[in-house]
Design an enzyme around this catalytic site. Structure first.
Site, PDB file in Angstrom:
ATOM      1  N   GLY B 151      43.825  40.155  14.682  1.00 35.33           N
ATOM      2  CA  GLY B 151      42.884  39.297  15.402  1.00 35.33           C
ATOM      3  C   GLY B 151      41.456  39.645  15.013  1.00 35.33           C
ATOM      4  O   GLY B 151      41.177  40.721  14.469  1.00 35.33           O
ATOM      5  N   CYS B 152      40.555  38.720  15.291  1.00 33.59           N
ATOM      6  CA  CYS B 152      39.163  38.915  14.883  1.00 33.59           C
ATOM      7  C   CYS B 152      38.516  40.045  15.677  1.00 33.59           C
ATOM      8  O   CYS B 152      37.926  40.965  15.096  1.00 33.59           O
ATOM      9  CB  CYS B 152      38.385  37.612  15.034  1.00 33.59           C
ATOM     10  N   TYR B 153      38.625  39.985  17.005  1.00 35.89           N
ATOM     11  CA  TYR B 153      38.058  41.077  17.805  1.00 35.89           C
ATOM     12  C   TYR B 153      38.684  42.429  17.423  1.00 35.89           C
ATOM     13  O   TYR B 153      37.958  43.404  17.210  1.00 35.89           O
ATOM     14  CB  TYR B 153      38.275  40.824  19.298  1.00 35.89           C
TER      15      TYR B 153
END
Lengths: 347, 347, 347, 347
Positions: B151-153
């Site tokens: 995921g990006c986070y």
């Protein structure tokens, strides 16, 4: 109602403009003098051609042109360091002063001199300066001659933590962490490369981590609420928007979220501008844009046993010029919200 | 060099576009199939008329049109829940898969089902899925058939904390607090009222406090680094910019800032994309825009004894499609950075 | 002063919100009914939690719940096509109507049906509908039962050209070219992919070149000013800002710039909201944000013998909801600017 | 391939940064010298810490430190007025020069001196300076020692009008009207109050109506295309975005839209960067962001008999530094597009 004349020292910056903009619609105050060293001689209507009800004034310089006799109260919208001498001079001349700079916010002269790296030239005025957060100090503001208008970040943070600390609801063994984000008007109007549109637009960054000058101001008021010394970790970031501060605050609770919520609702129930949002709703900076409002969202993270408080204000209105006018209202015997009943400017 | 054909399942969203955009300049991969249920029959050149080197392809539907025989590796740019069945089908057909959704990121099926409120239809694939963060798992990625793209986070957070936890440099009695802020491309391209320009522009807000689905993914990898369970408080905010994640992370140190800095520099010294900034410098989202870079700024607050780590990445390139291509590079025997040597896009 | 109850049909869109926002501070009007088919049953305070003085109302549906008896005047903030039947129904029930849609703006039914590709169901109301541009039609608006509130683009364009055409100052052999640029609130609140933040931010484009539906409305009023048919080339562009229309207009003069300026200043001298800027000053959209103002900058290009008129308004306030309330003021016997004396919202 | 060393005079501004950014990925050129009077002694890696492949150079000052011997070609990224002497000095020293300023764009010295209010100190170089628009002058550029890189606005306008004028397709009795809008990087990096984020954000305005210094440059090239003097009305506006110019151009046709389209498609068929969009499609600034592309949309308004041409470029890449590198490619015997095959940076 009889008009009361007020003055703005430092009309050229963003807080000066916001004062002029709000005062153009104020039912009692009217501008009697506006000053700016560099703009002396310019008609106010030429500086701000878009203000339709601005007074027919020409910008003066305080040193060269002196004080307007019929002005009772002055707003100081000048940088810290420049305000202290002017405030002393105005008070000596019998004027009331709302100082938007940091020069009289810290009760402790040493703390001021350490954080601002400046010698304070009028420490004798510090005891009489009232910290101008009306939700806490309205009684003292009414009688004040000199009001130290709170910083923008502290306004957002103190309103978010005051009731909880006052009721001893937080476990202070775990550091209170304050992660604040501010719109760019908070950085002022002086041309600097890092504040150019092309640098700020489509960008986001932290600055002054743990070193921002608003830290001692926050700690002073939180310690006063708690009744003992409170230390915080205060971080700031620059948002690519014009107005708005959002502070995300992490504390360890000594009570349930429901109890904390009740304490907050009670504390602010008769204050017109601070509102606790219903459970599950979190505030947005746009919801307070152009207003005196402070919206607080409260949440609890069970996994880590933390209360999260999200606070939003408009840094320029609530966090500076609007709050200054609220203080001036109280100092002039007017209702707190005179001329300040703004609806949020959205979309 | 011989070209390798790759496919994109789900070409219509922002990660699909970013894959197509980057692949248009990739020296080895070329697009052999692009799919979208709703856009079936549309020429790719009509969907993205601004891509000059896009392949001469027409969009197909995986179910109706089947798999292109000559495509070896597929990127799944579809929502979580929709990816698991497609991944299983592709793997059964002998294809390699980089899944950009969350469906194979969590090793624990129960954790997935609890946070995503979905039954996992192919738990048998979980053990073979490799978590595609190349700075940590490059060896496993090279041999993988199924890579779960982070995921990006989590990409921004894990890179910021991994070396410190690995070396046991943080006191975990005090909760790790992660205050993340993301650009709006992270929210996808599906039309929703709250994602309209007029809602996001000139605005800022927190959402999903402590409840974001990337939390278990972060905790899984941090626990793996630490060797014991790590819990974090993870908060997210929406930035009115297109690309960029900045995470401000607060931890209690068991070593000095200088020691921590040295550990980080050693860990990342042979990794091309993660850079520890010099003391006193903090990263900006613009400094990594359009790149695979992760910049880390480290600071220490003596008053509260906290280390503050600021991490920035481009959520769409490093945090999604670029990272997927990096994983595909490794899975195809190419150098990690093939076709990914981007300079930041600024101003 | 006695309160007058007003209603908003279509509270959910941006013009509905702007009506509610302005009315929350209006000294005479108060909301007596708000409607929305899809939001029926929702308290207004839940839809707009940020409005502090909003009435204690629940959203109704006009068809299911009927008309509030004590409401005298309704604002129709619904799309064109949907307004005509509702307007007819309200007028039959003895209500006054300000229609913010296009349904009653064009005197000629055929022109309406051609440009909007709709059959007009109540052409019998067209003769009595007054075009609600108060600088031109204030006398007729005062006596009107049905006011067709002007479009946003036409408001900016007609105010810029009316005095010049009225005095026959322009050579119409050379086409009047109108190059307009509008903020995104003008495109409405309905979720569409092309209006997502990520699509509009950091972008700019033209649309509907020469084909925008506001063209016949502009030509109708300009022809009325000139006394003969006027054709214009009208182009529109979408600005990545929320509010504001700037129209750059190119005309061939039959008089000097000084003469034209004098005609404009005379025409608008007793109108509070339209201001001709001093020579050399050009207006900015920010200078009118949140106001009823229209600022006009005039310039002359000697080399090509063209007059350039630059006109700015706030499309949502002056160009829609604020203007609707101005019309309602006149229809209710109030002063034109009651509740509408806004200063521009800047910075 | 052997590397060729190039230099940048004036590394501190936006065109200097864009040159450095693009050159960091160029396969043949490498930086051999970078200069800036005010930043002398600063390592390039400190000025731009985000550029990962920047050369290991320290910034020099041309006057104090002299010319790097092994650099063959210099880009001049300094303001007009400052470039002419430096160009003369470099040419005398046997270097090739691409001048990004306006100093050598106008063939006529008097026109230069009138529009720029400066005496030209090296008019003897004007005859040998080649106007660096590669779609028109590629043959001359290949042999040039001194190339005058076109202005950003002229690049967008000349590419939009050149083929039509060349084929005499426009009726010039009616003034060509050019309404251009530019992103803010075009205004440079020097700190000025009117370029601060808070002034430009959420704002839009026109400036220099009919008086912009790019006007004579546009007219020079259009007159050359037409074979007789062409006068235009050229207006400019500032967009609150970083990059992008969109020009909306109004001309009276002497041929049908289909014929005009065919002429344009033929003219640009073998040019890699200029593309005529299909009928009905209009270009967006985002579609060319970060690229060398110029997209043209053509439309016809029957009612007023006007052709409307919409042209978009990236002002910083195509309109300045990227074009300078394209010229340097040709001057160095490289393919035009060496190191310049960028896909648009979106979303």
């Amino acid at each position: 109602m009889n008009k009361i004349k007020v003055g703005i020292v430092g009309i050229s910056g963003y807080t000066g403009l916001e004062l002029a903009r709000i005062l153009a619609g104020h039912p009692v105050f009217e501008l009697g003098q506006v000053t700016s060293r560099k703009l002396r001689g310019t008609p106010l209507a030429e500086l701000y051609p878009f203000l339709t009800q601005s007074a027919d004034l020409t910008i003066t310089d305080l040193d060269q042109d002196g004080l307007a006799k019929d002005v009772d109260l002055f707003f100081l919208a000048v940088p810290h360091g420049a305000a202290m001498d002017t405030a002393a001079k105005l008070i000596k001349a019998g004027k009331k002063v709302v100082d938007l700079s940091a020069d009289f916010r810290l009760k402790c002269r040493q703390t001021y001199e350490q954080w601002y790296q400046l010698k304070h030239s009028h420490p004798e005025l510090l005891p009489q300066a009232v910290y101008g957060l009306p939700e806490i100090y309205s009684a003292q503001i009414k009688d004040a001659t000199l009001v130290a208008n709170p910083g923008c970040y502290p306004s957002s943070v103190i309103l978010a933590l005051y009731p909880g600390l006052k009721q001893n609801l937080f476990e202070l063994e775990q550091t209170i962490i304050i992660d604040s984000k501010s719109g760019t008007t908070g950085a002022g109007k002086k041309p600097k490369e890092n504040l150019l549109f092309c640098e700020v637009y489509d960008n986001f960054f932290a600055y002054n981590l743990g070193k921002h000058r608003h830290t001692p101001e926050i700690e002073q008021e939180l310690s006063s609420a708690q009744g003992s010394e409170v230390k915080v970790l205060f971080s700031v970031h620059l948002l690519p928007i014009n107005r708005g501060i959002l502070s995300t605050i992490y504390v360890q609770p000594k009570a349930s979220l429901a109890e904390i919520r009740e304490v907050y609702e009670n504390y602010y129930q008769d204050k017109p501008w601070v509102k606790i949002l219903p459970s599950g709703l979190l505030p947005q900076t746009k919801w307070v844009k152009g207003t005196m409002h402070c919206l607080l969202g409260l949440d609890y993270d069970q996994k880590t046993n933390k209360i999260i408080i999200v606070s939003v204000i408009d840094n320029l209105c609530r966090g500076a010029s609007g709050q200054a006018i609220a203080n001036a209202n109280l100092m002039s015997g007017l209702e707190l919200d005179t001329g300040l009943n703004f609806q949020p400017f959205l979309p």
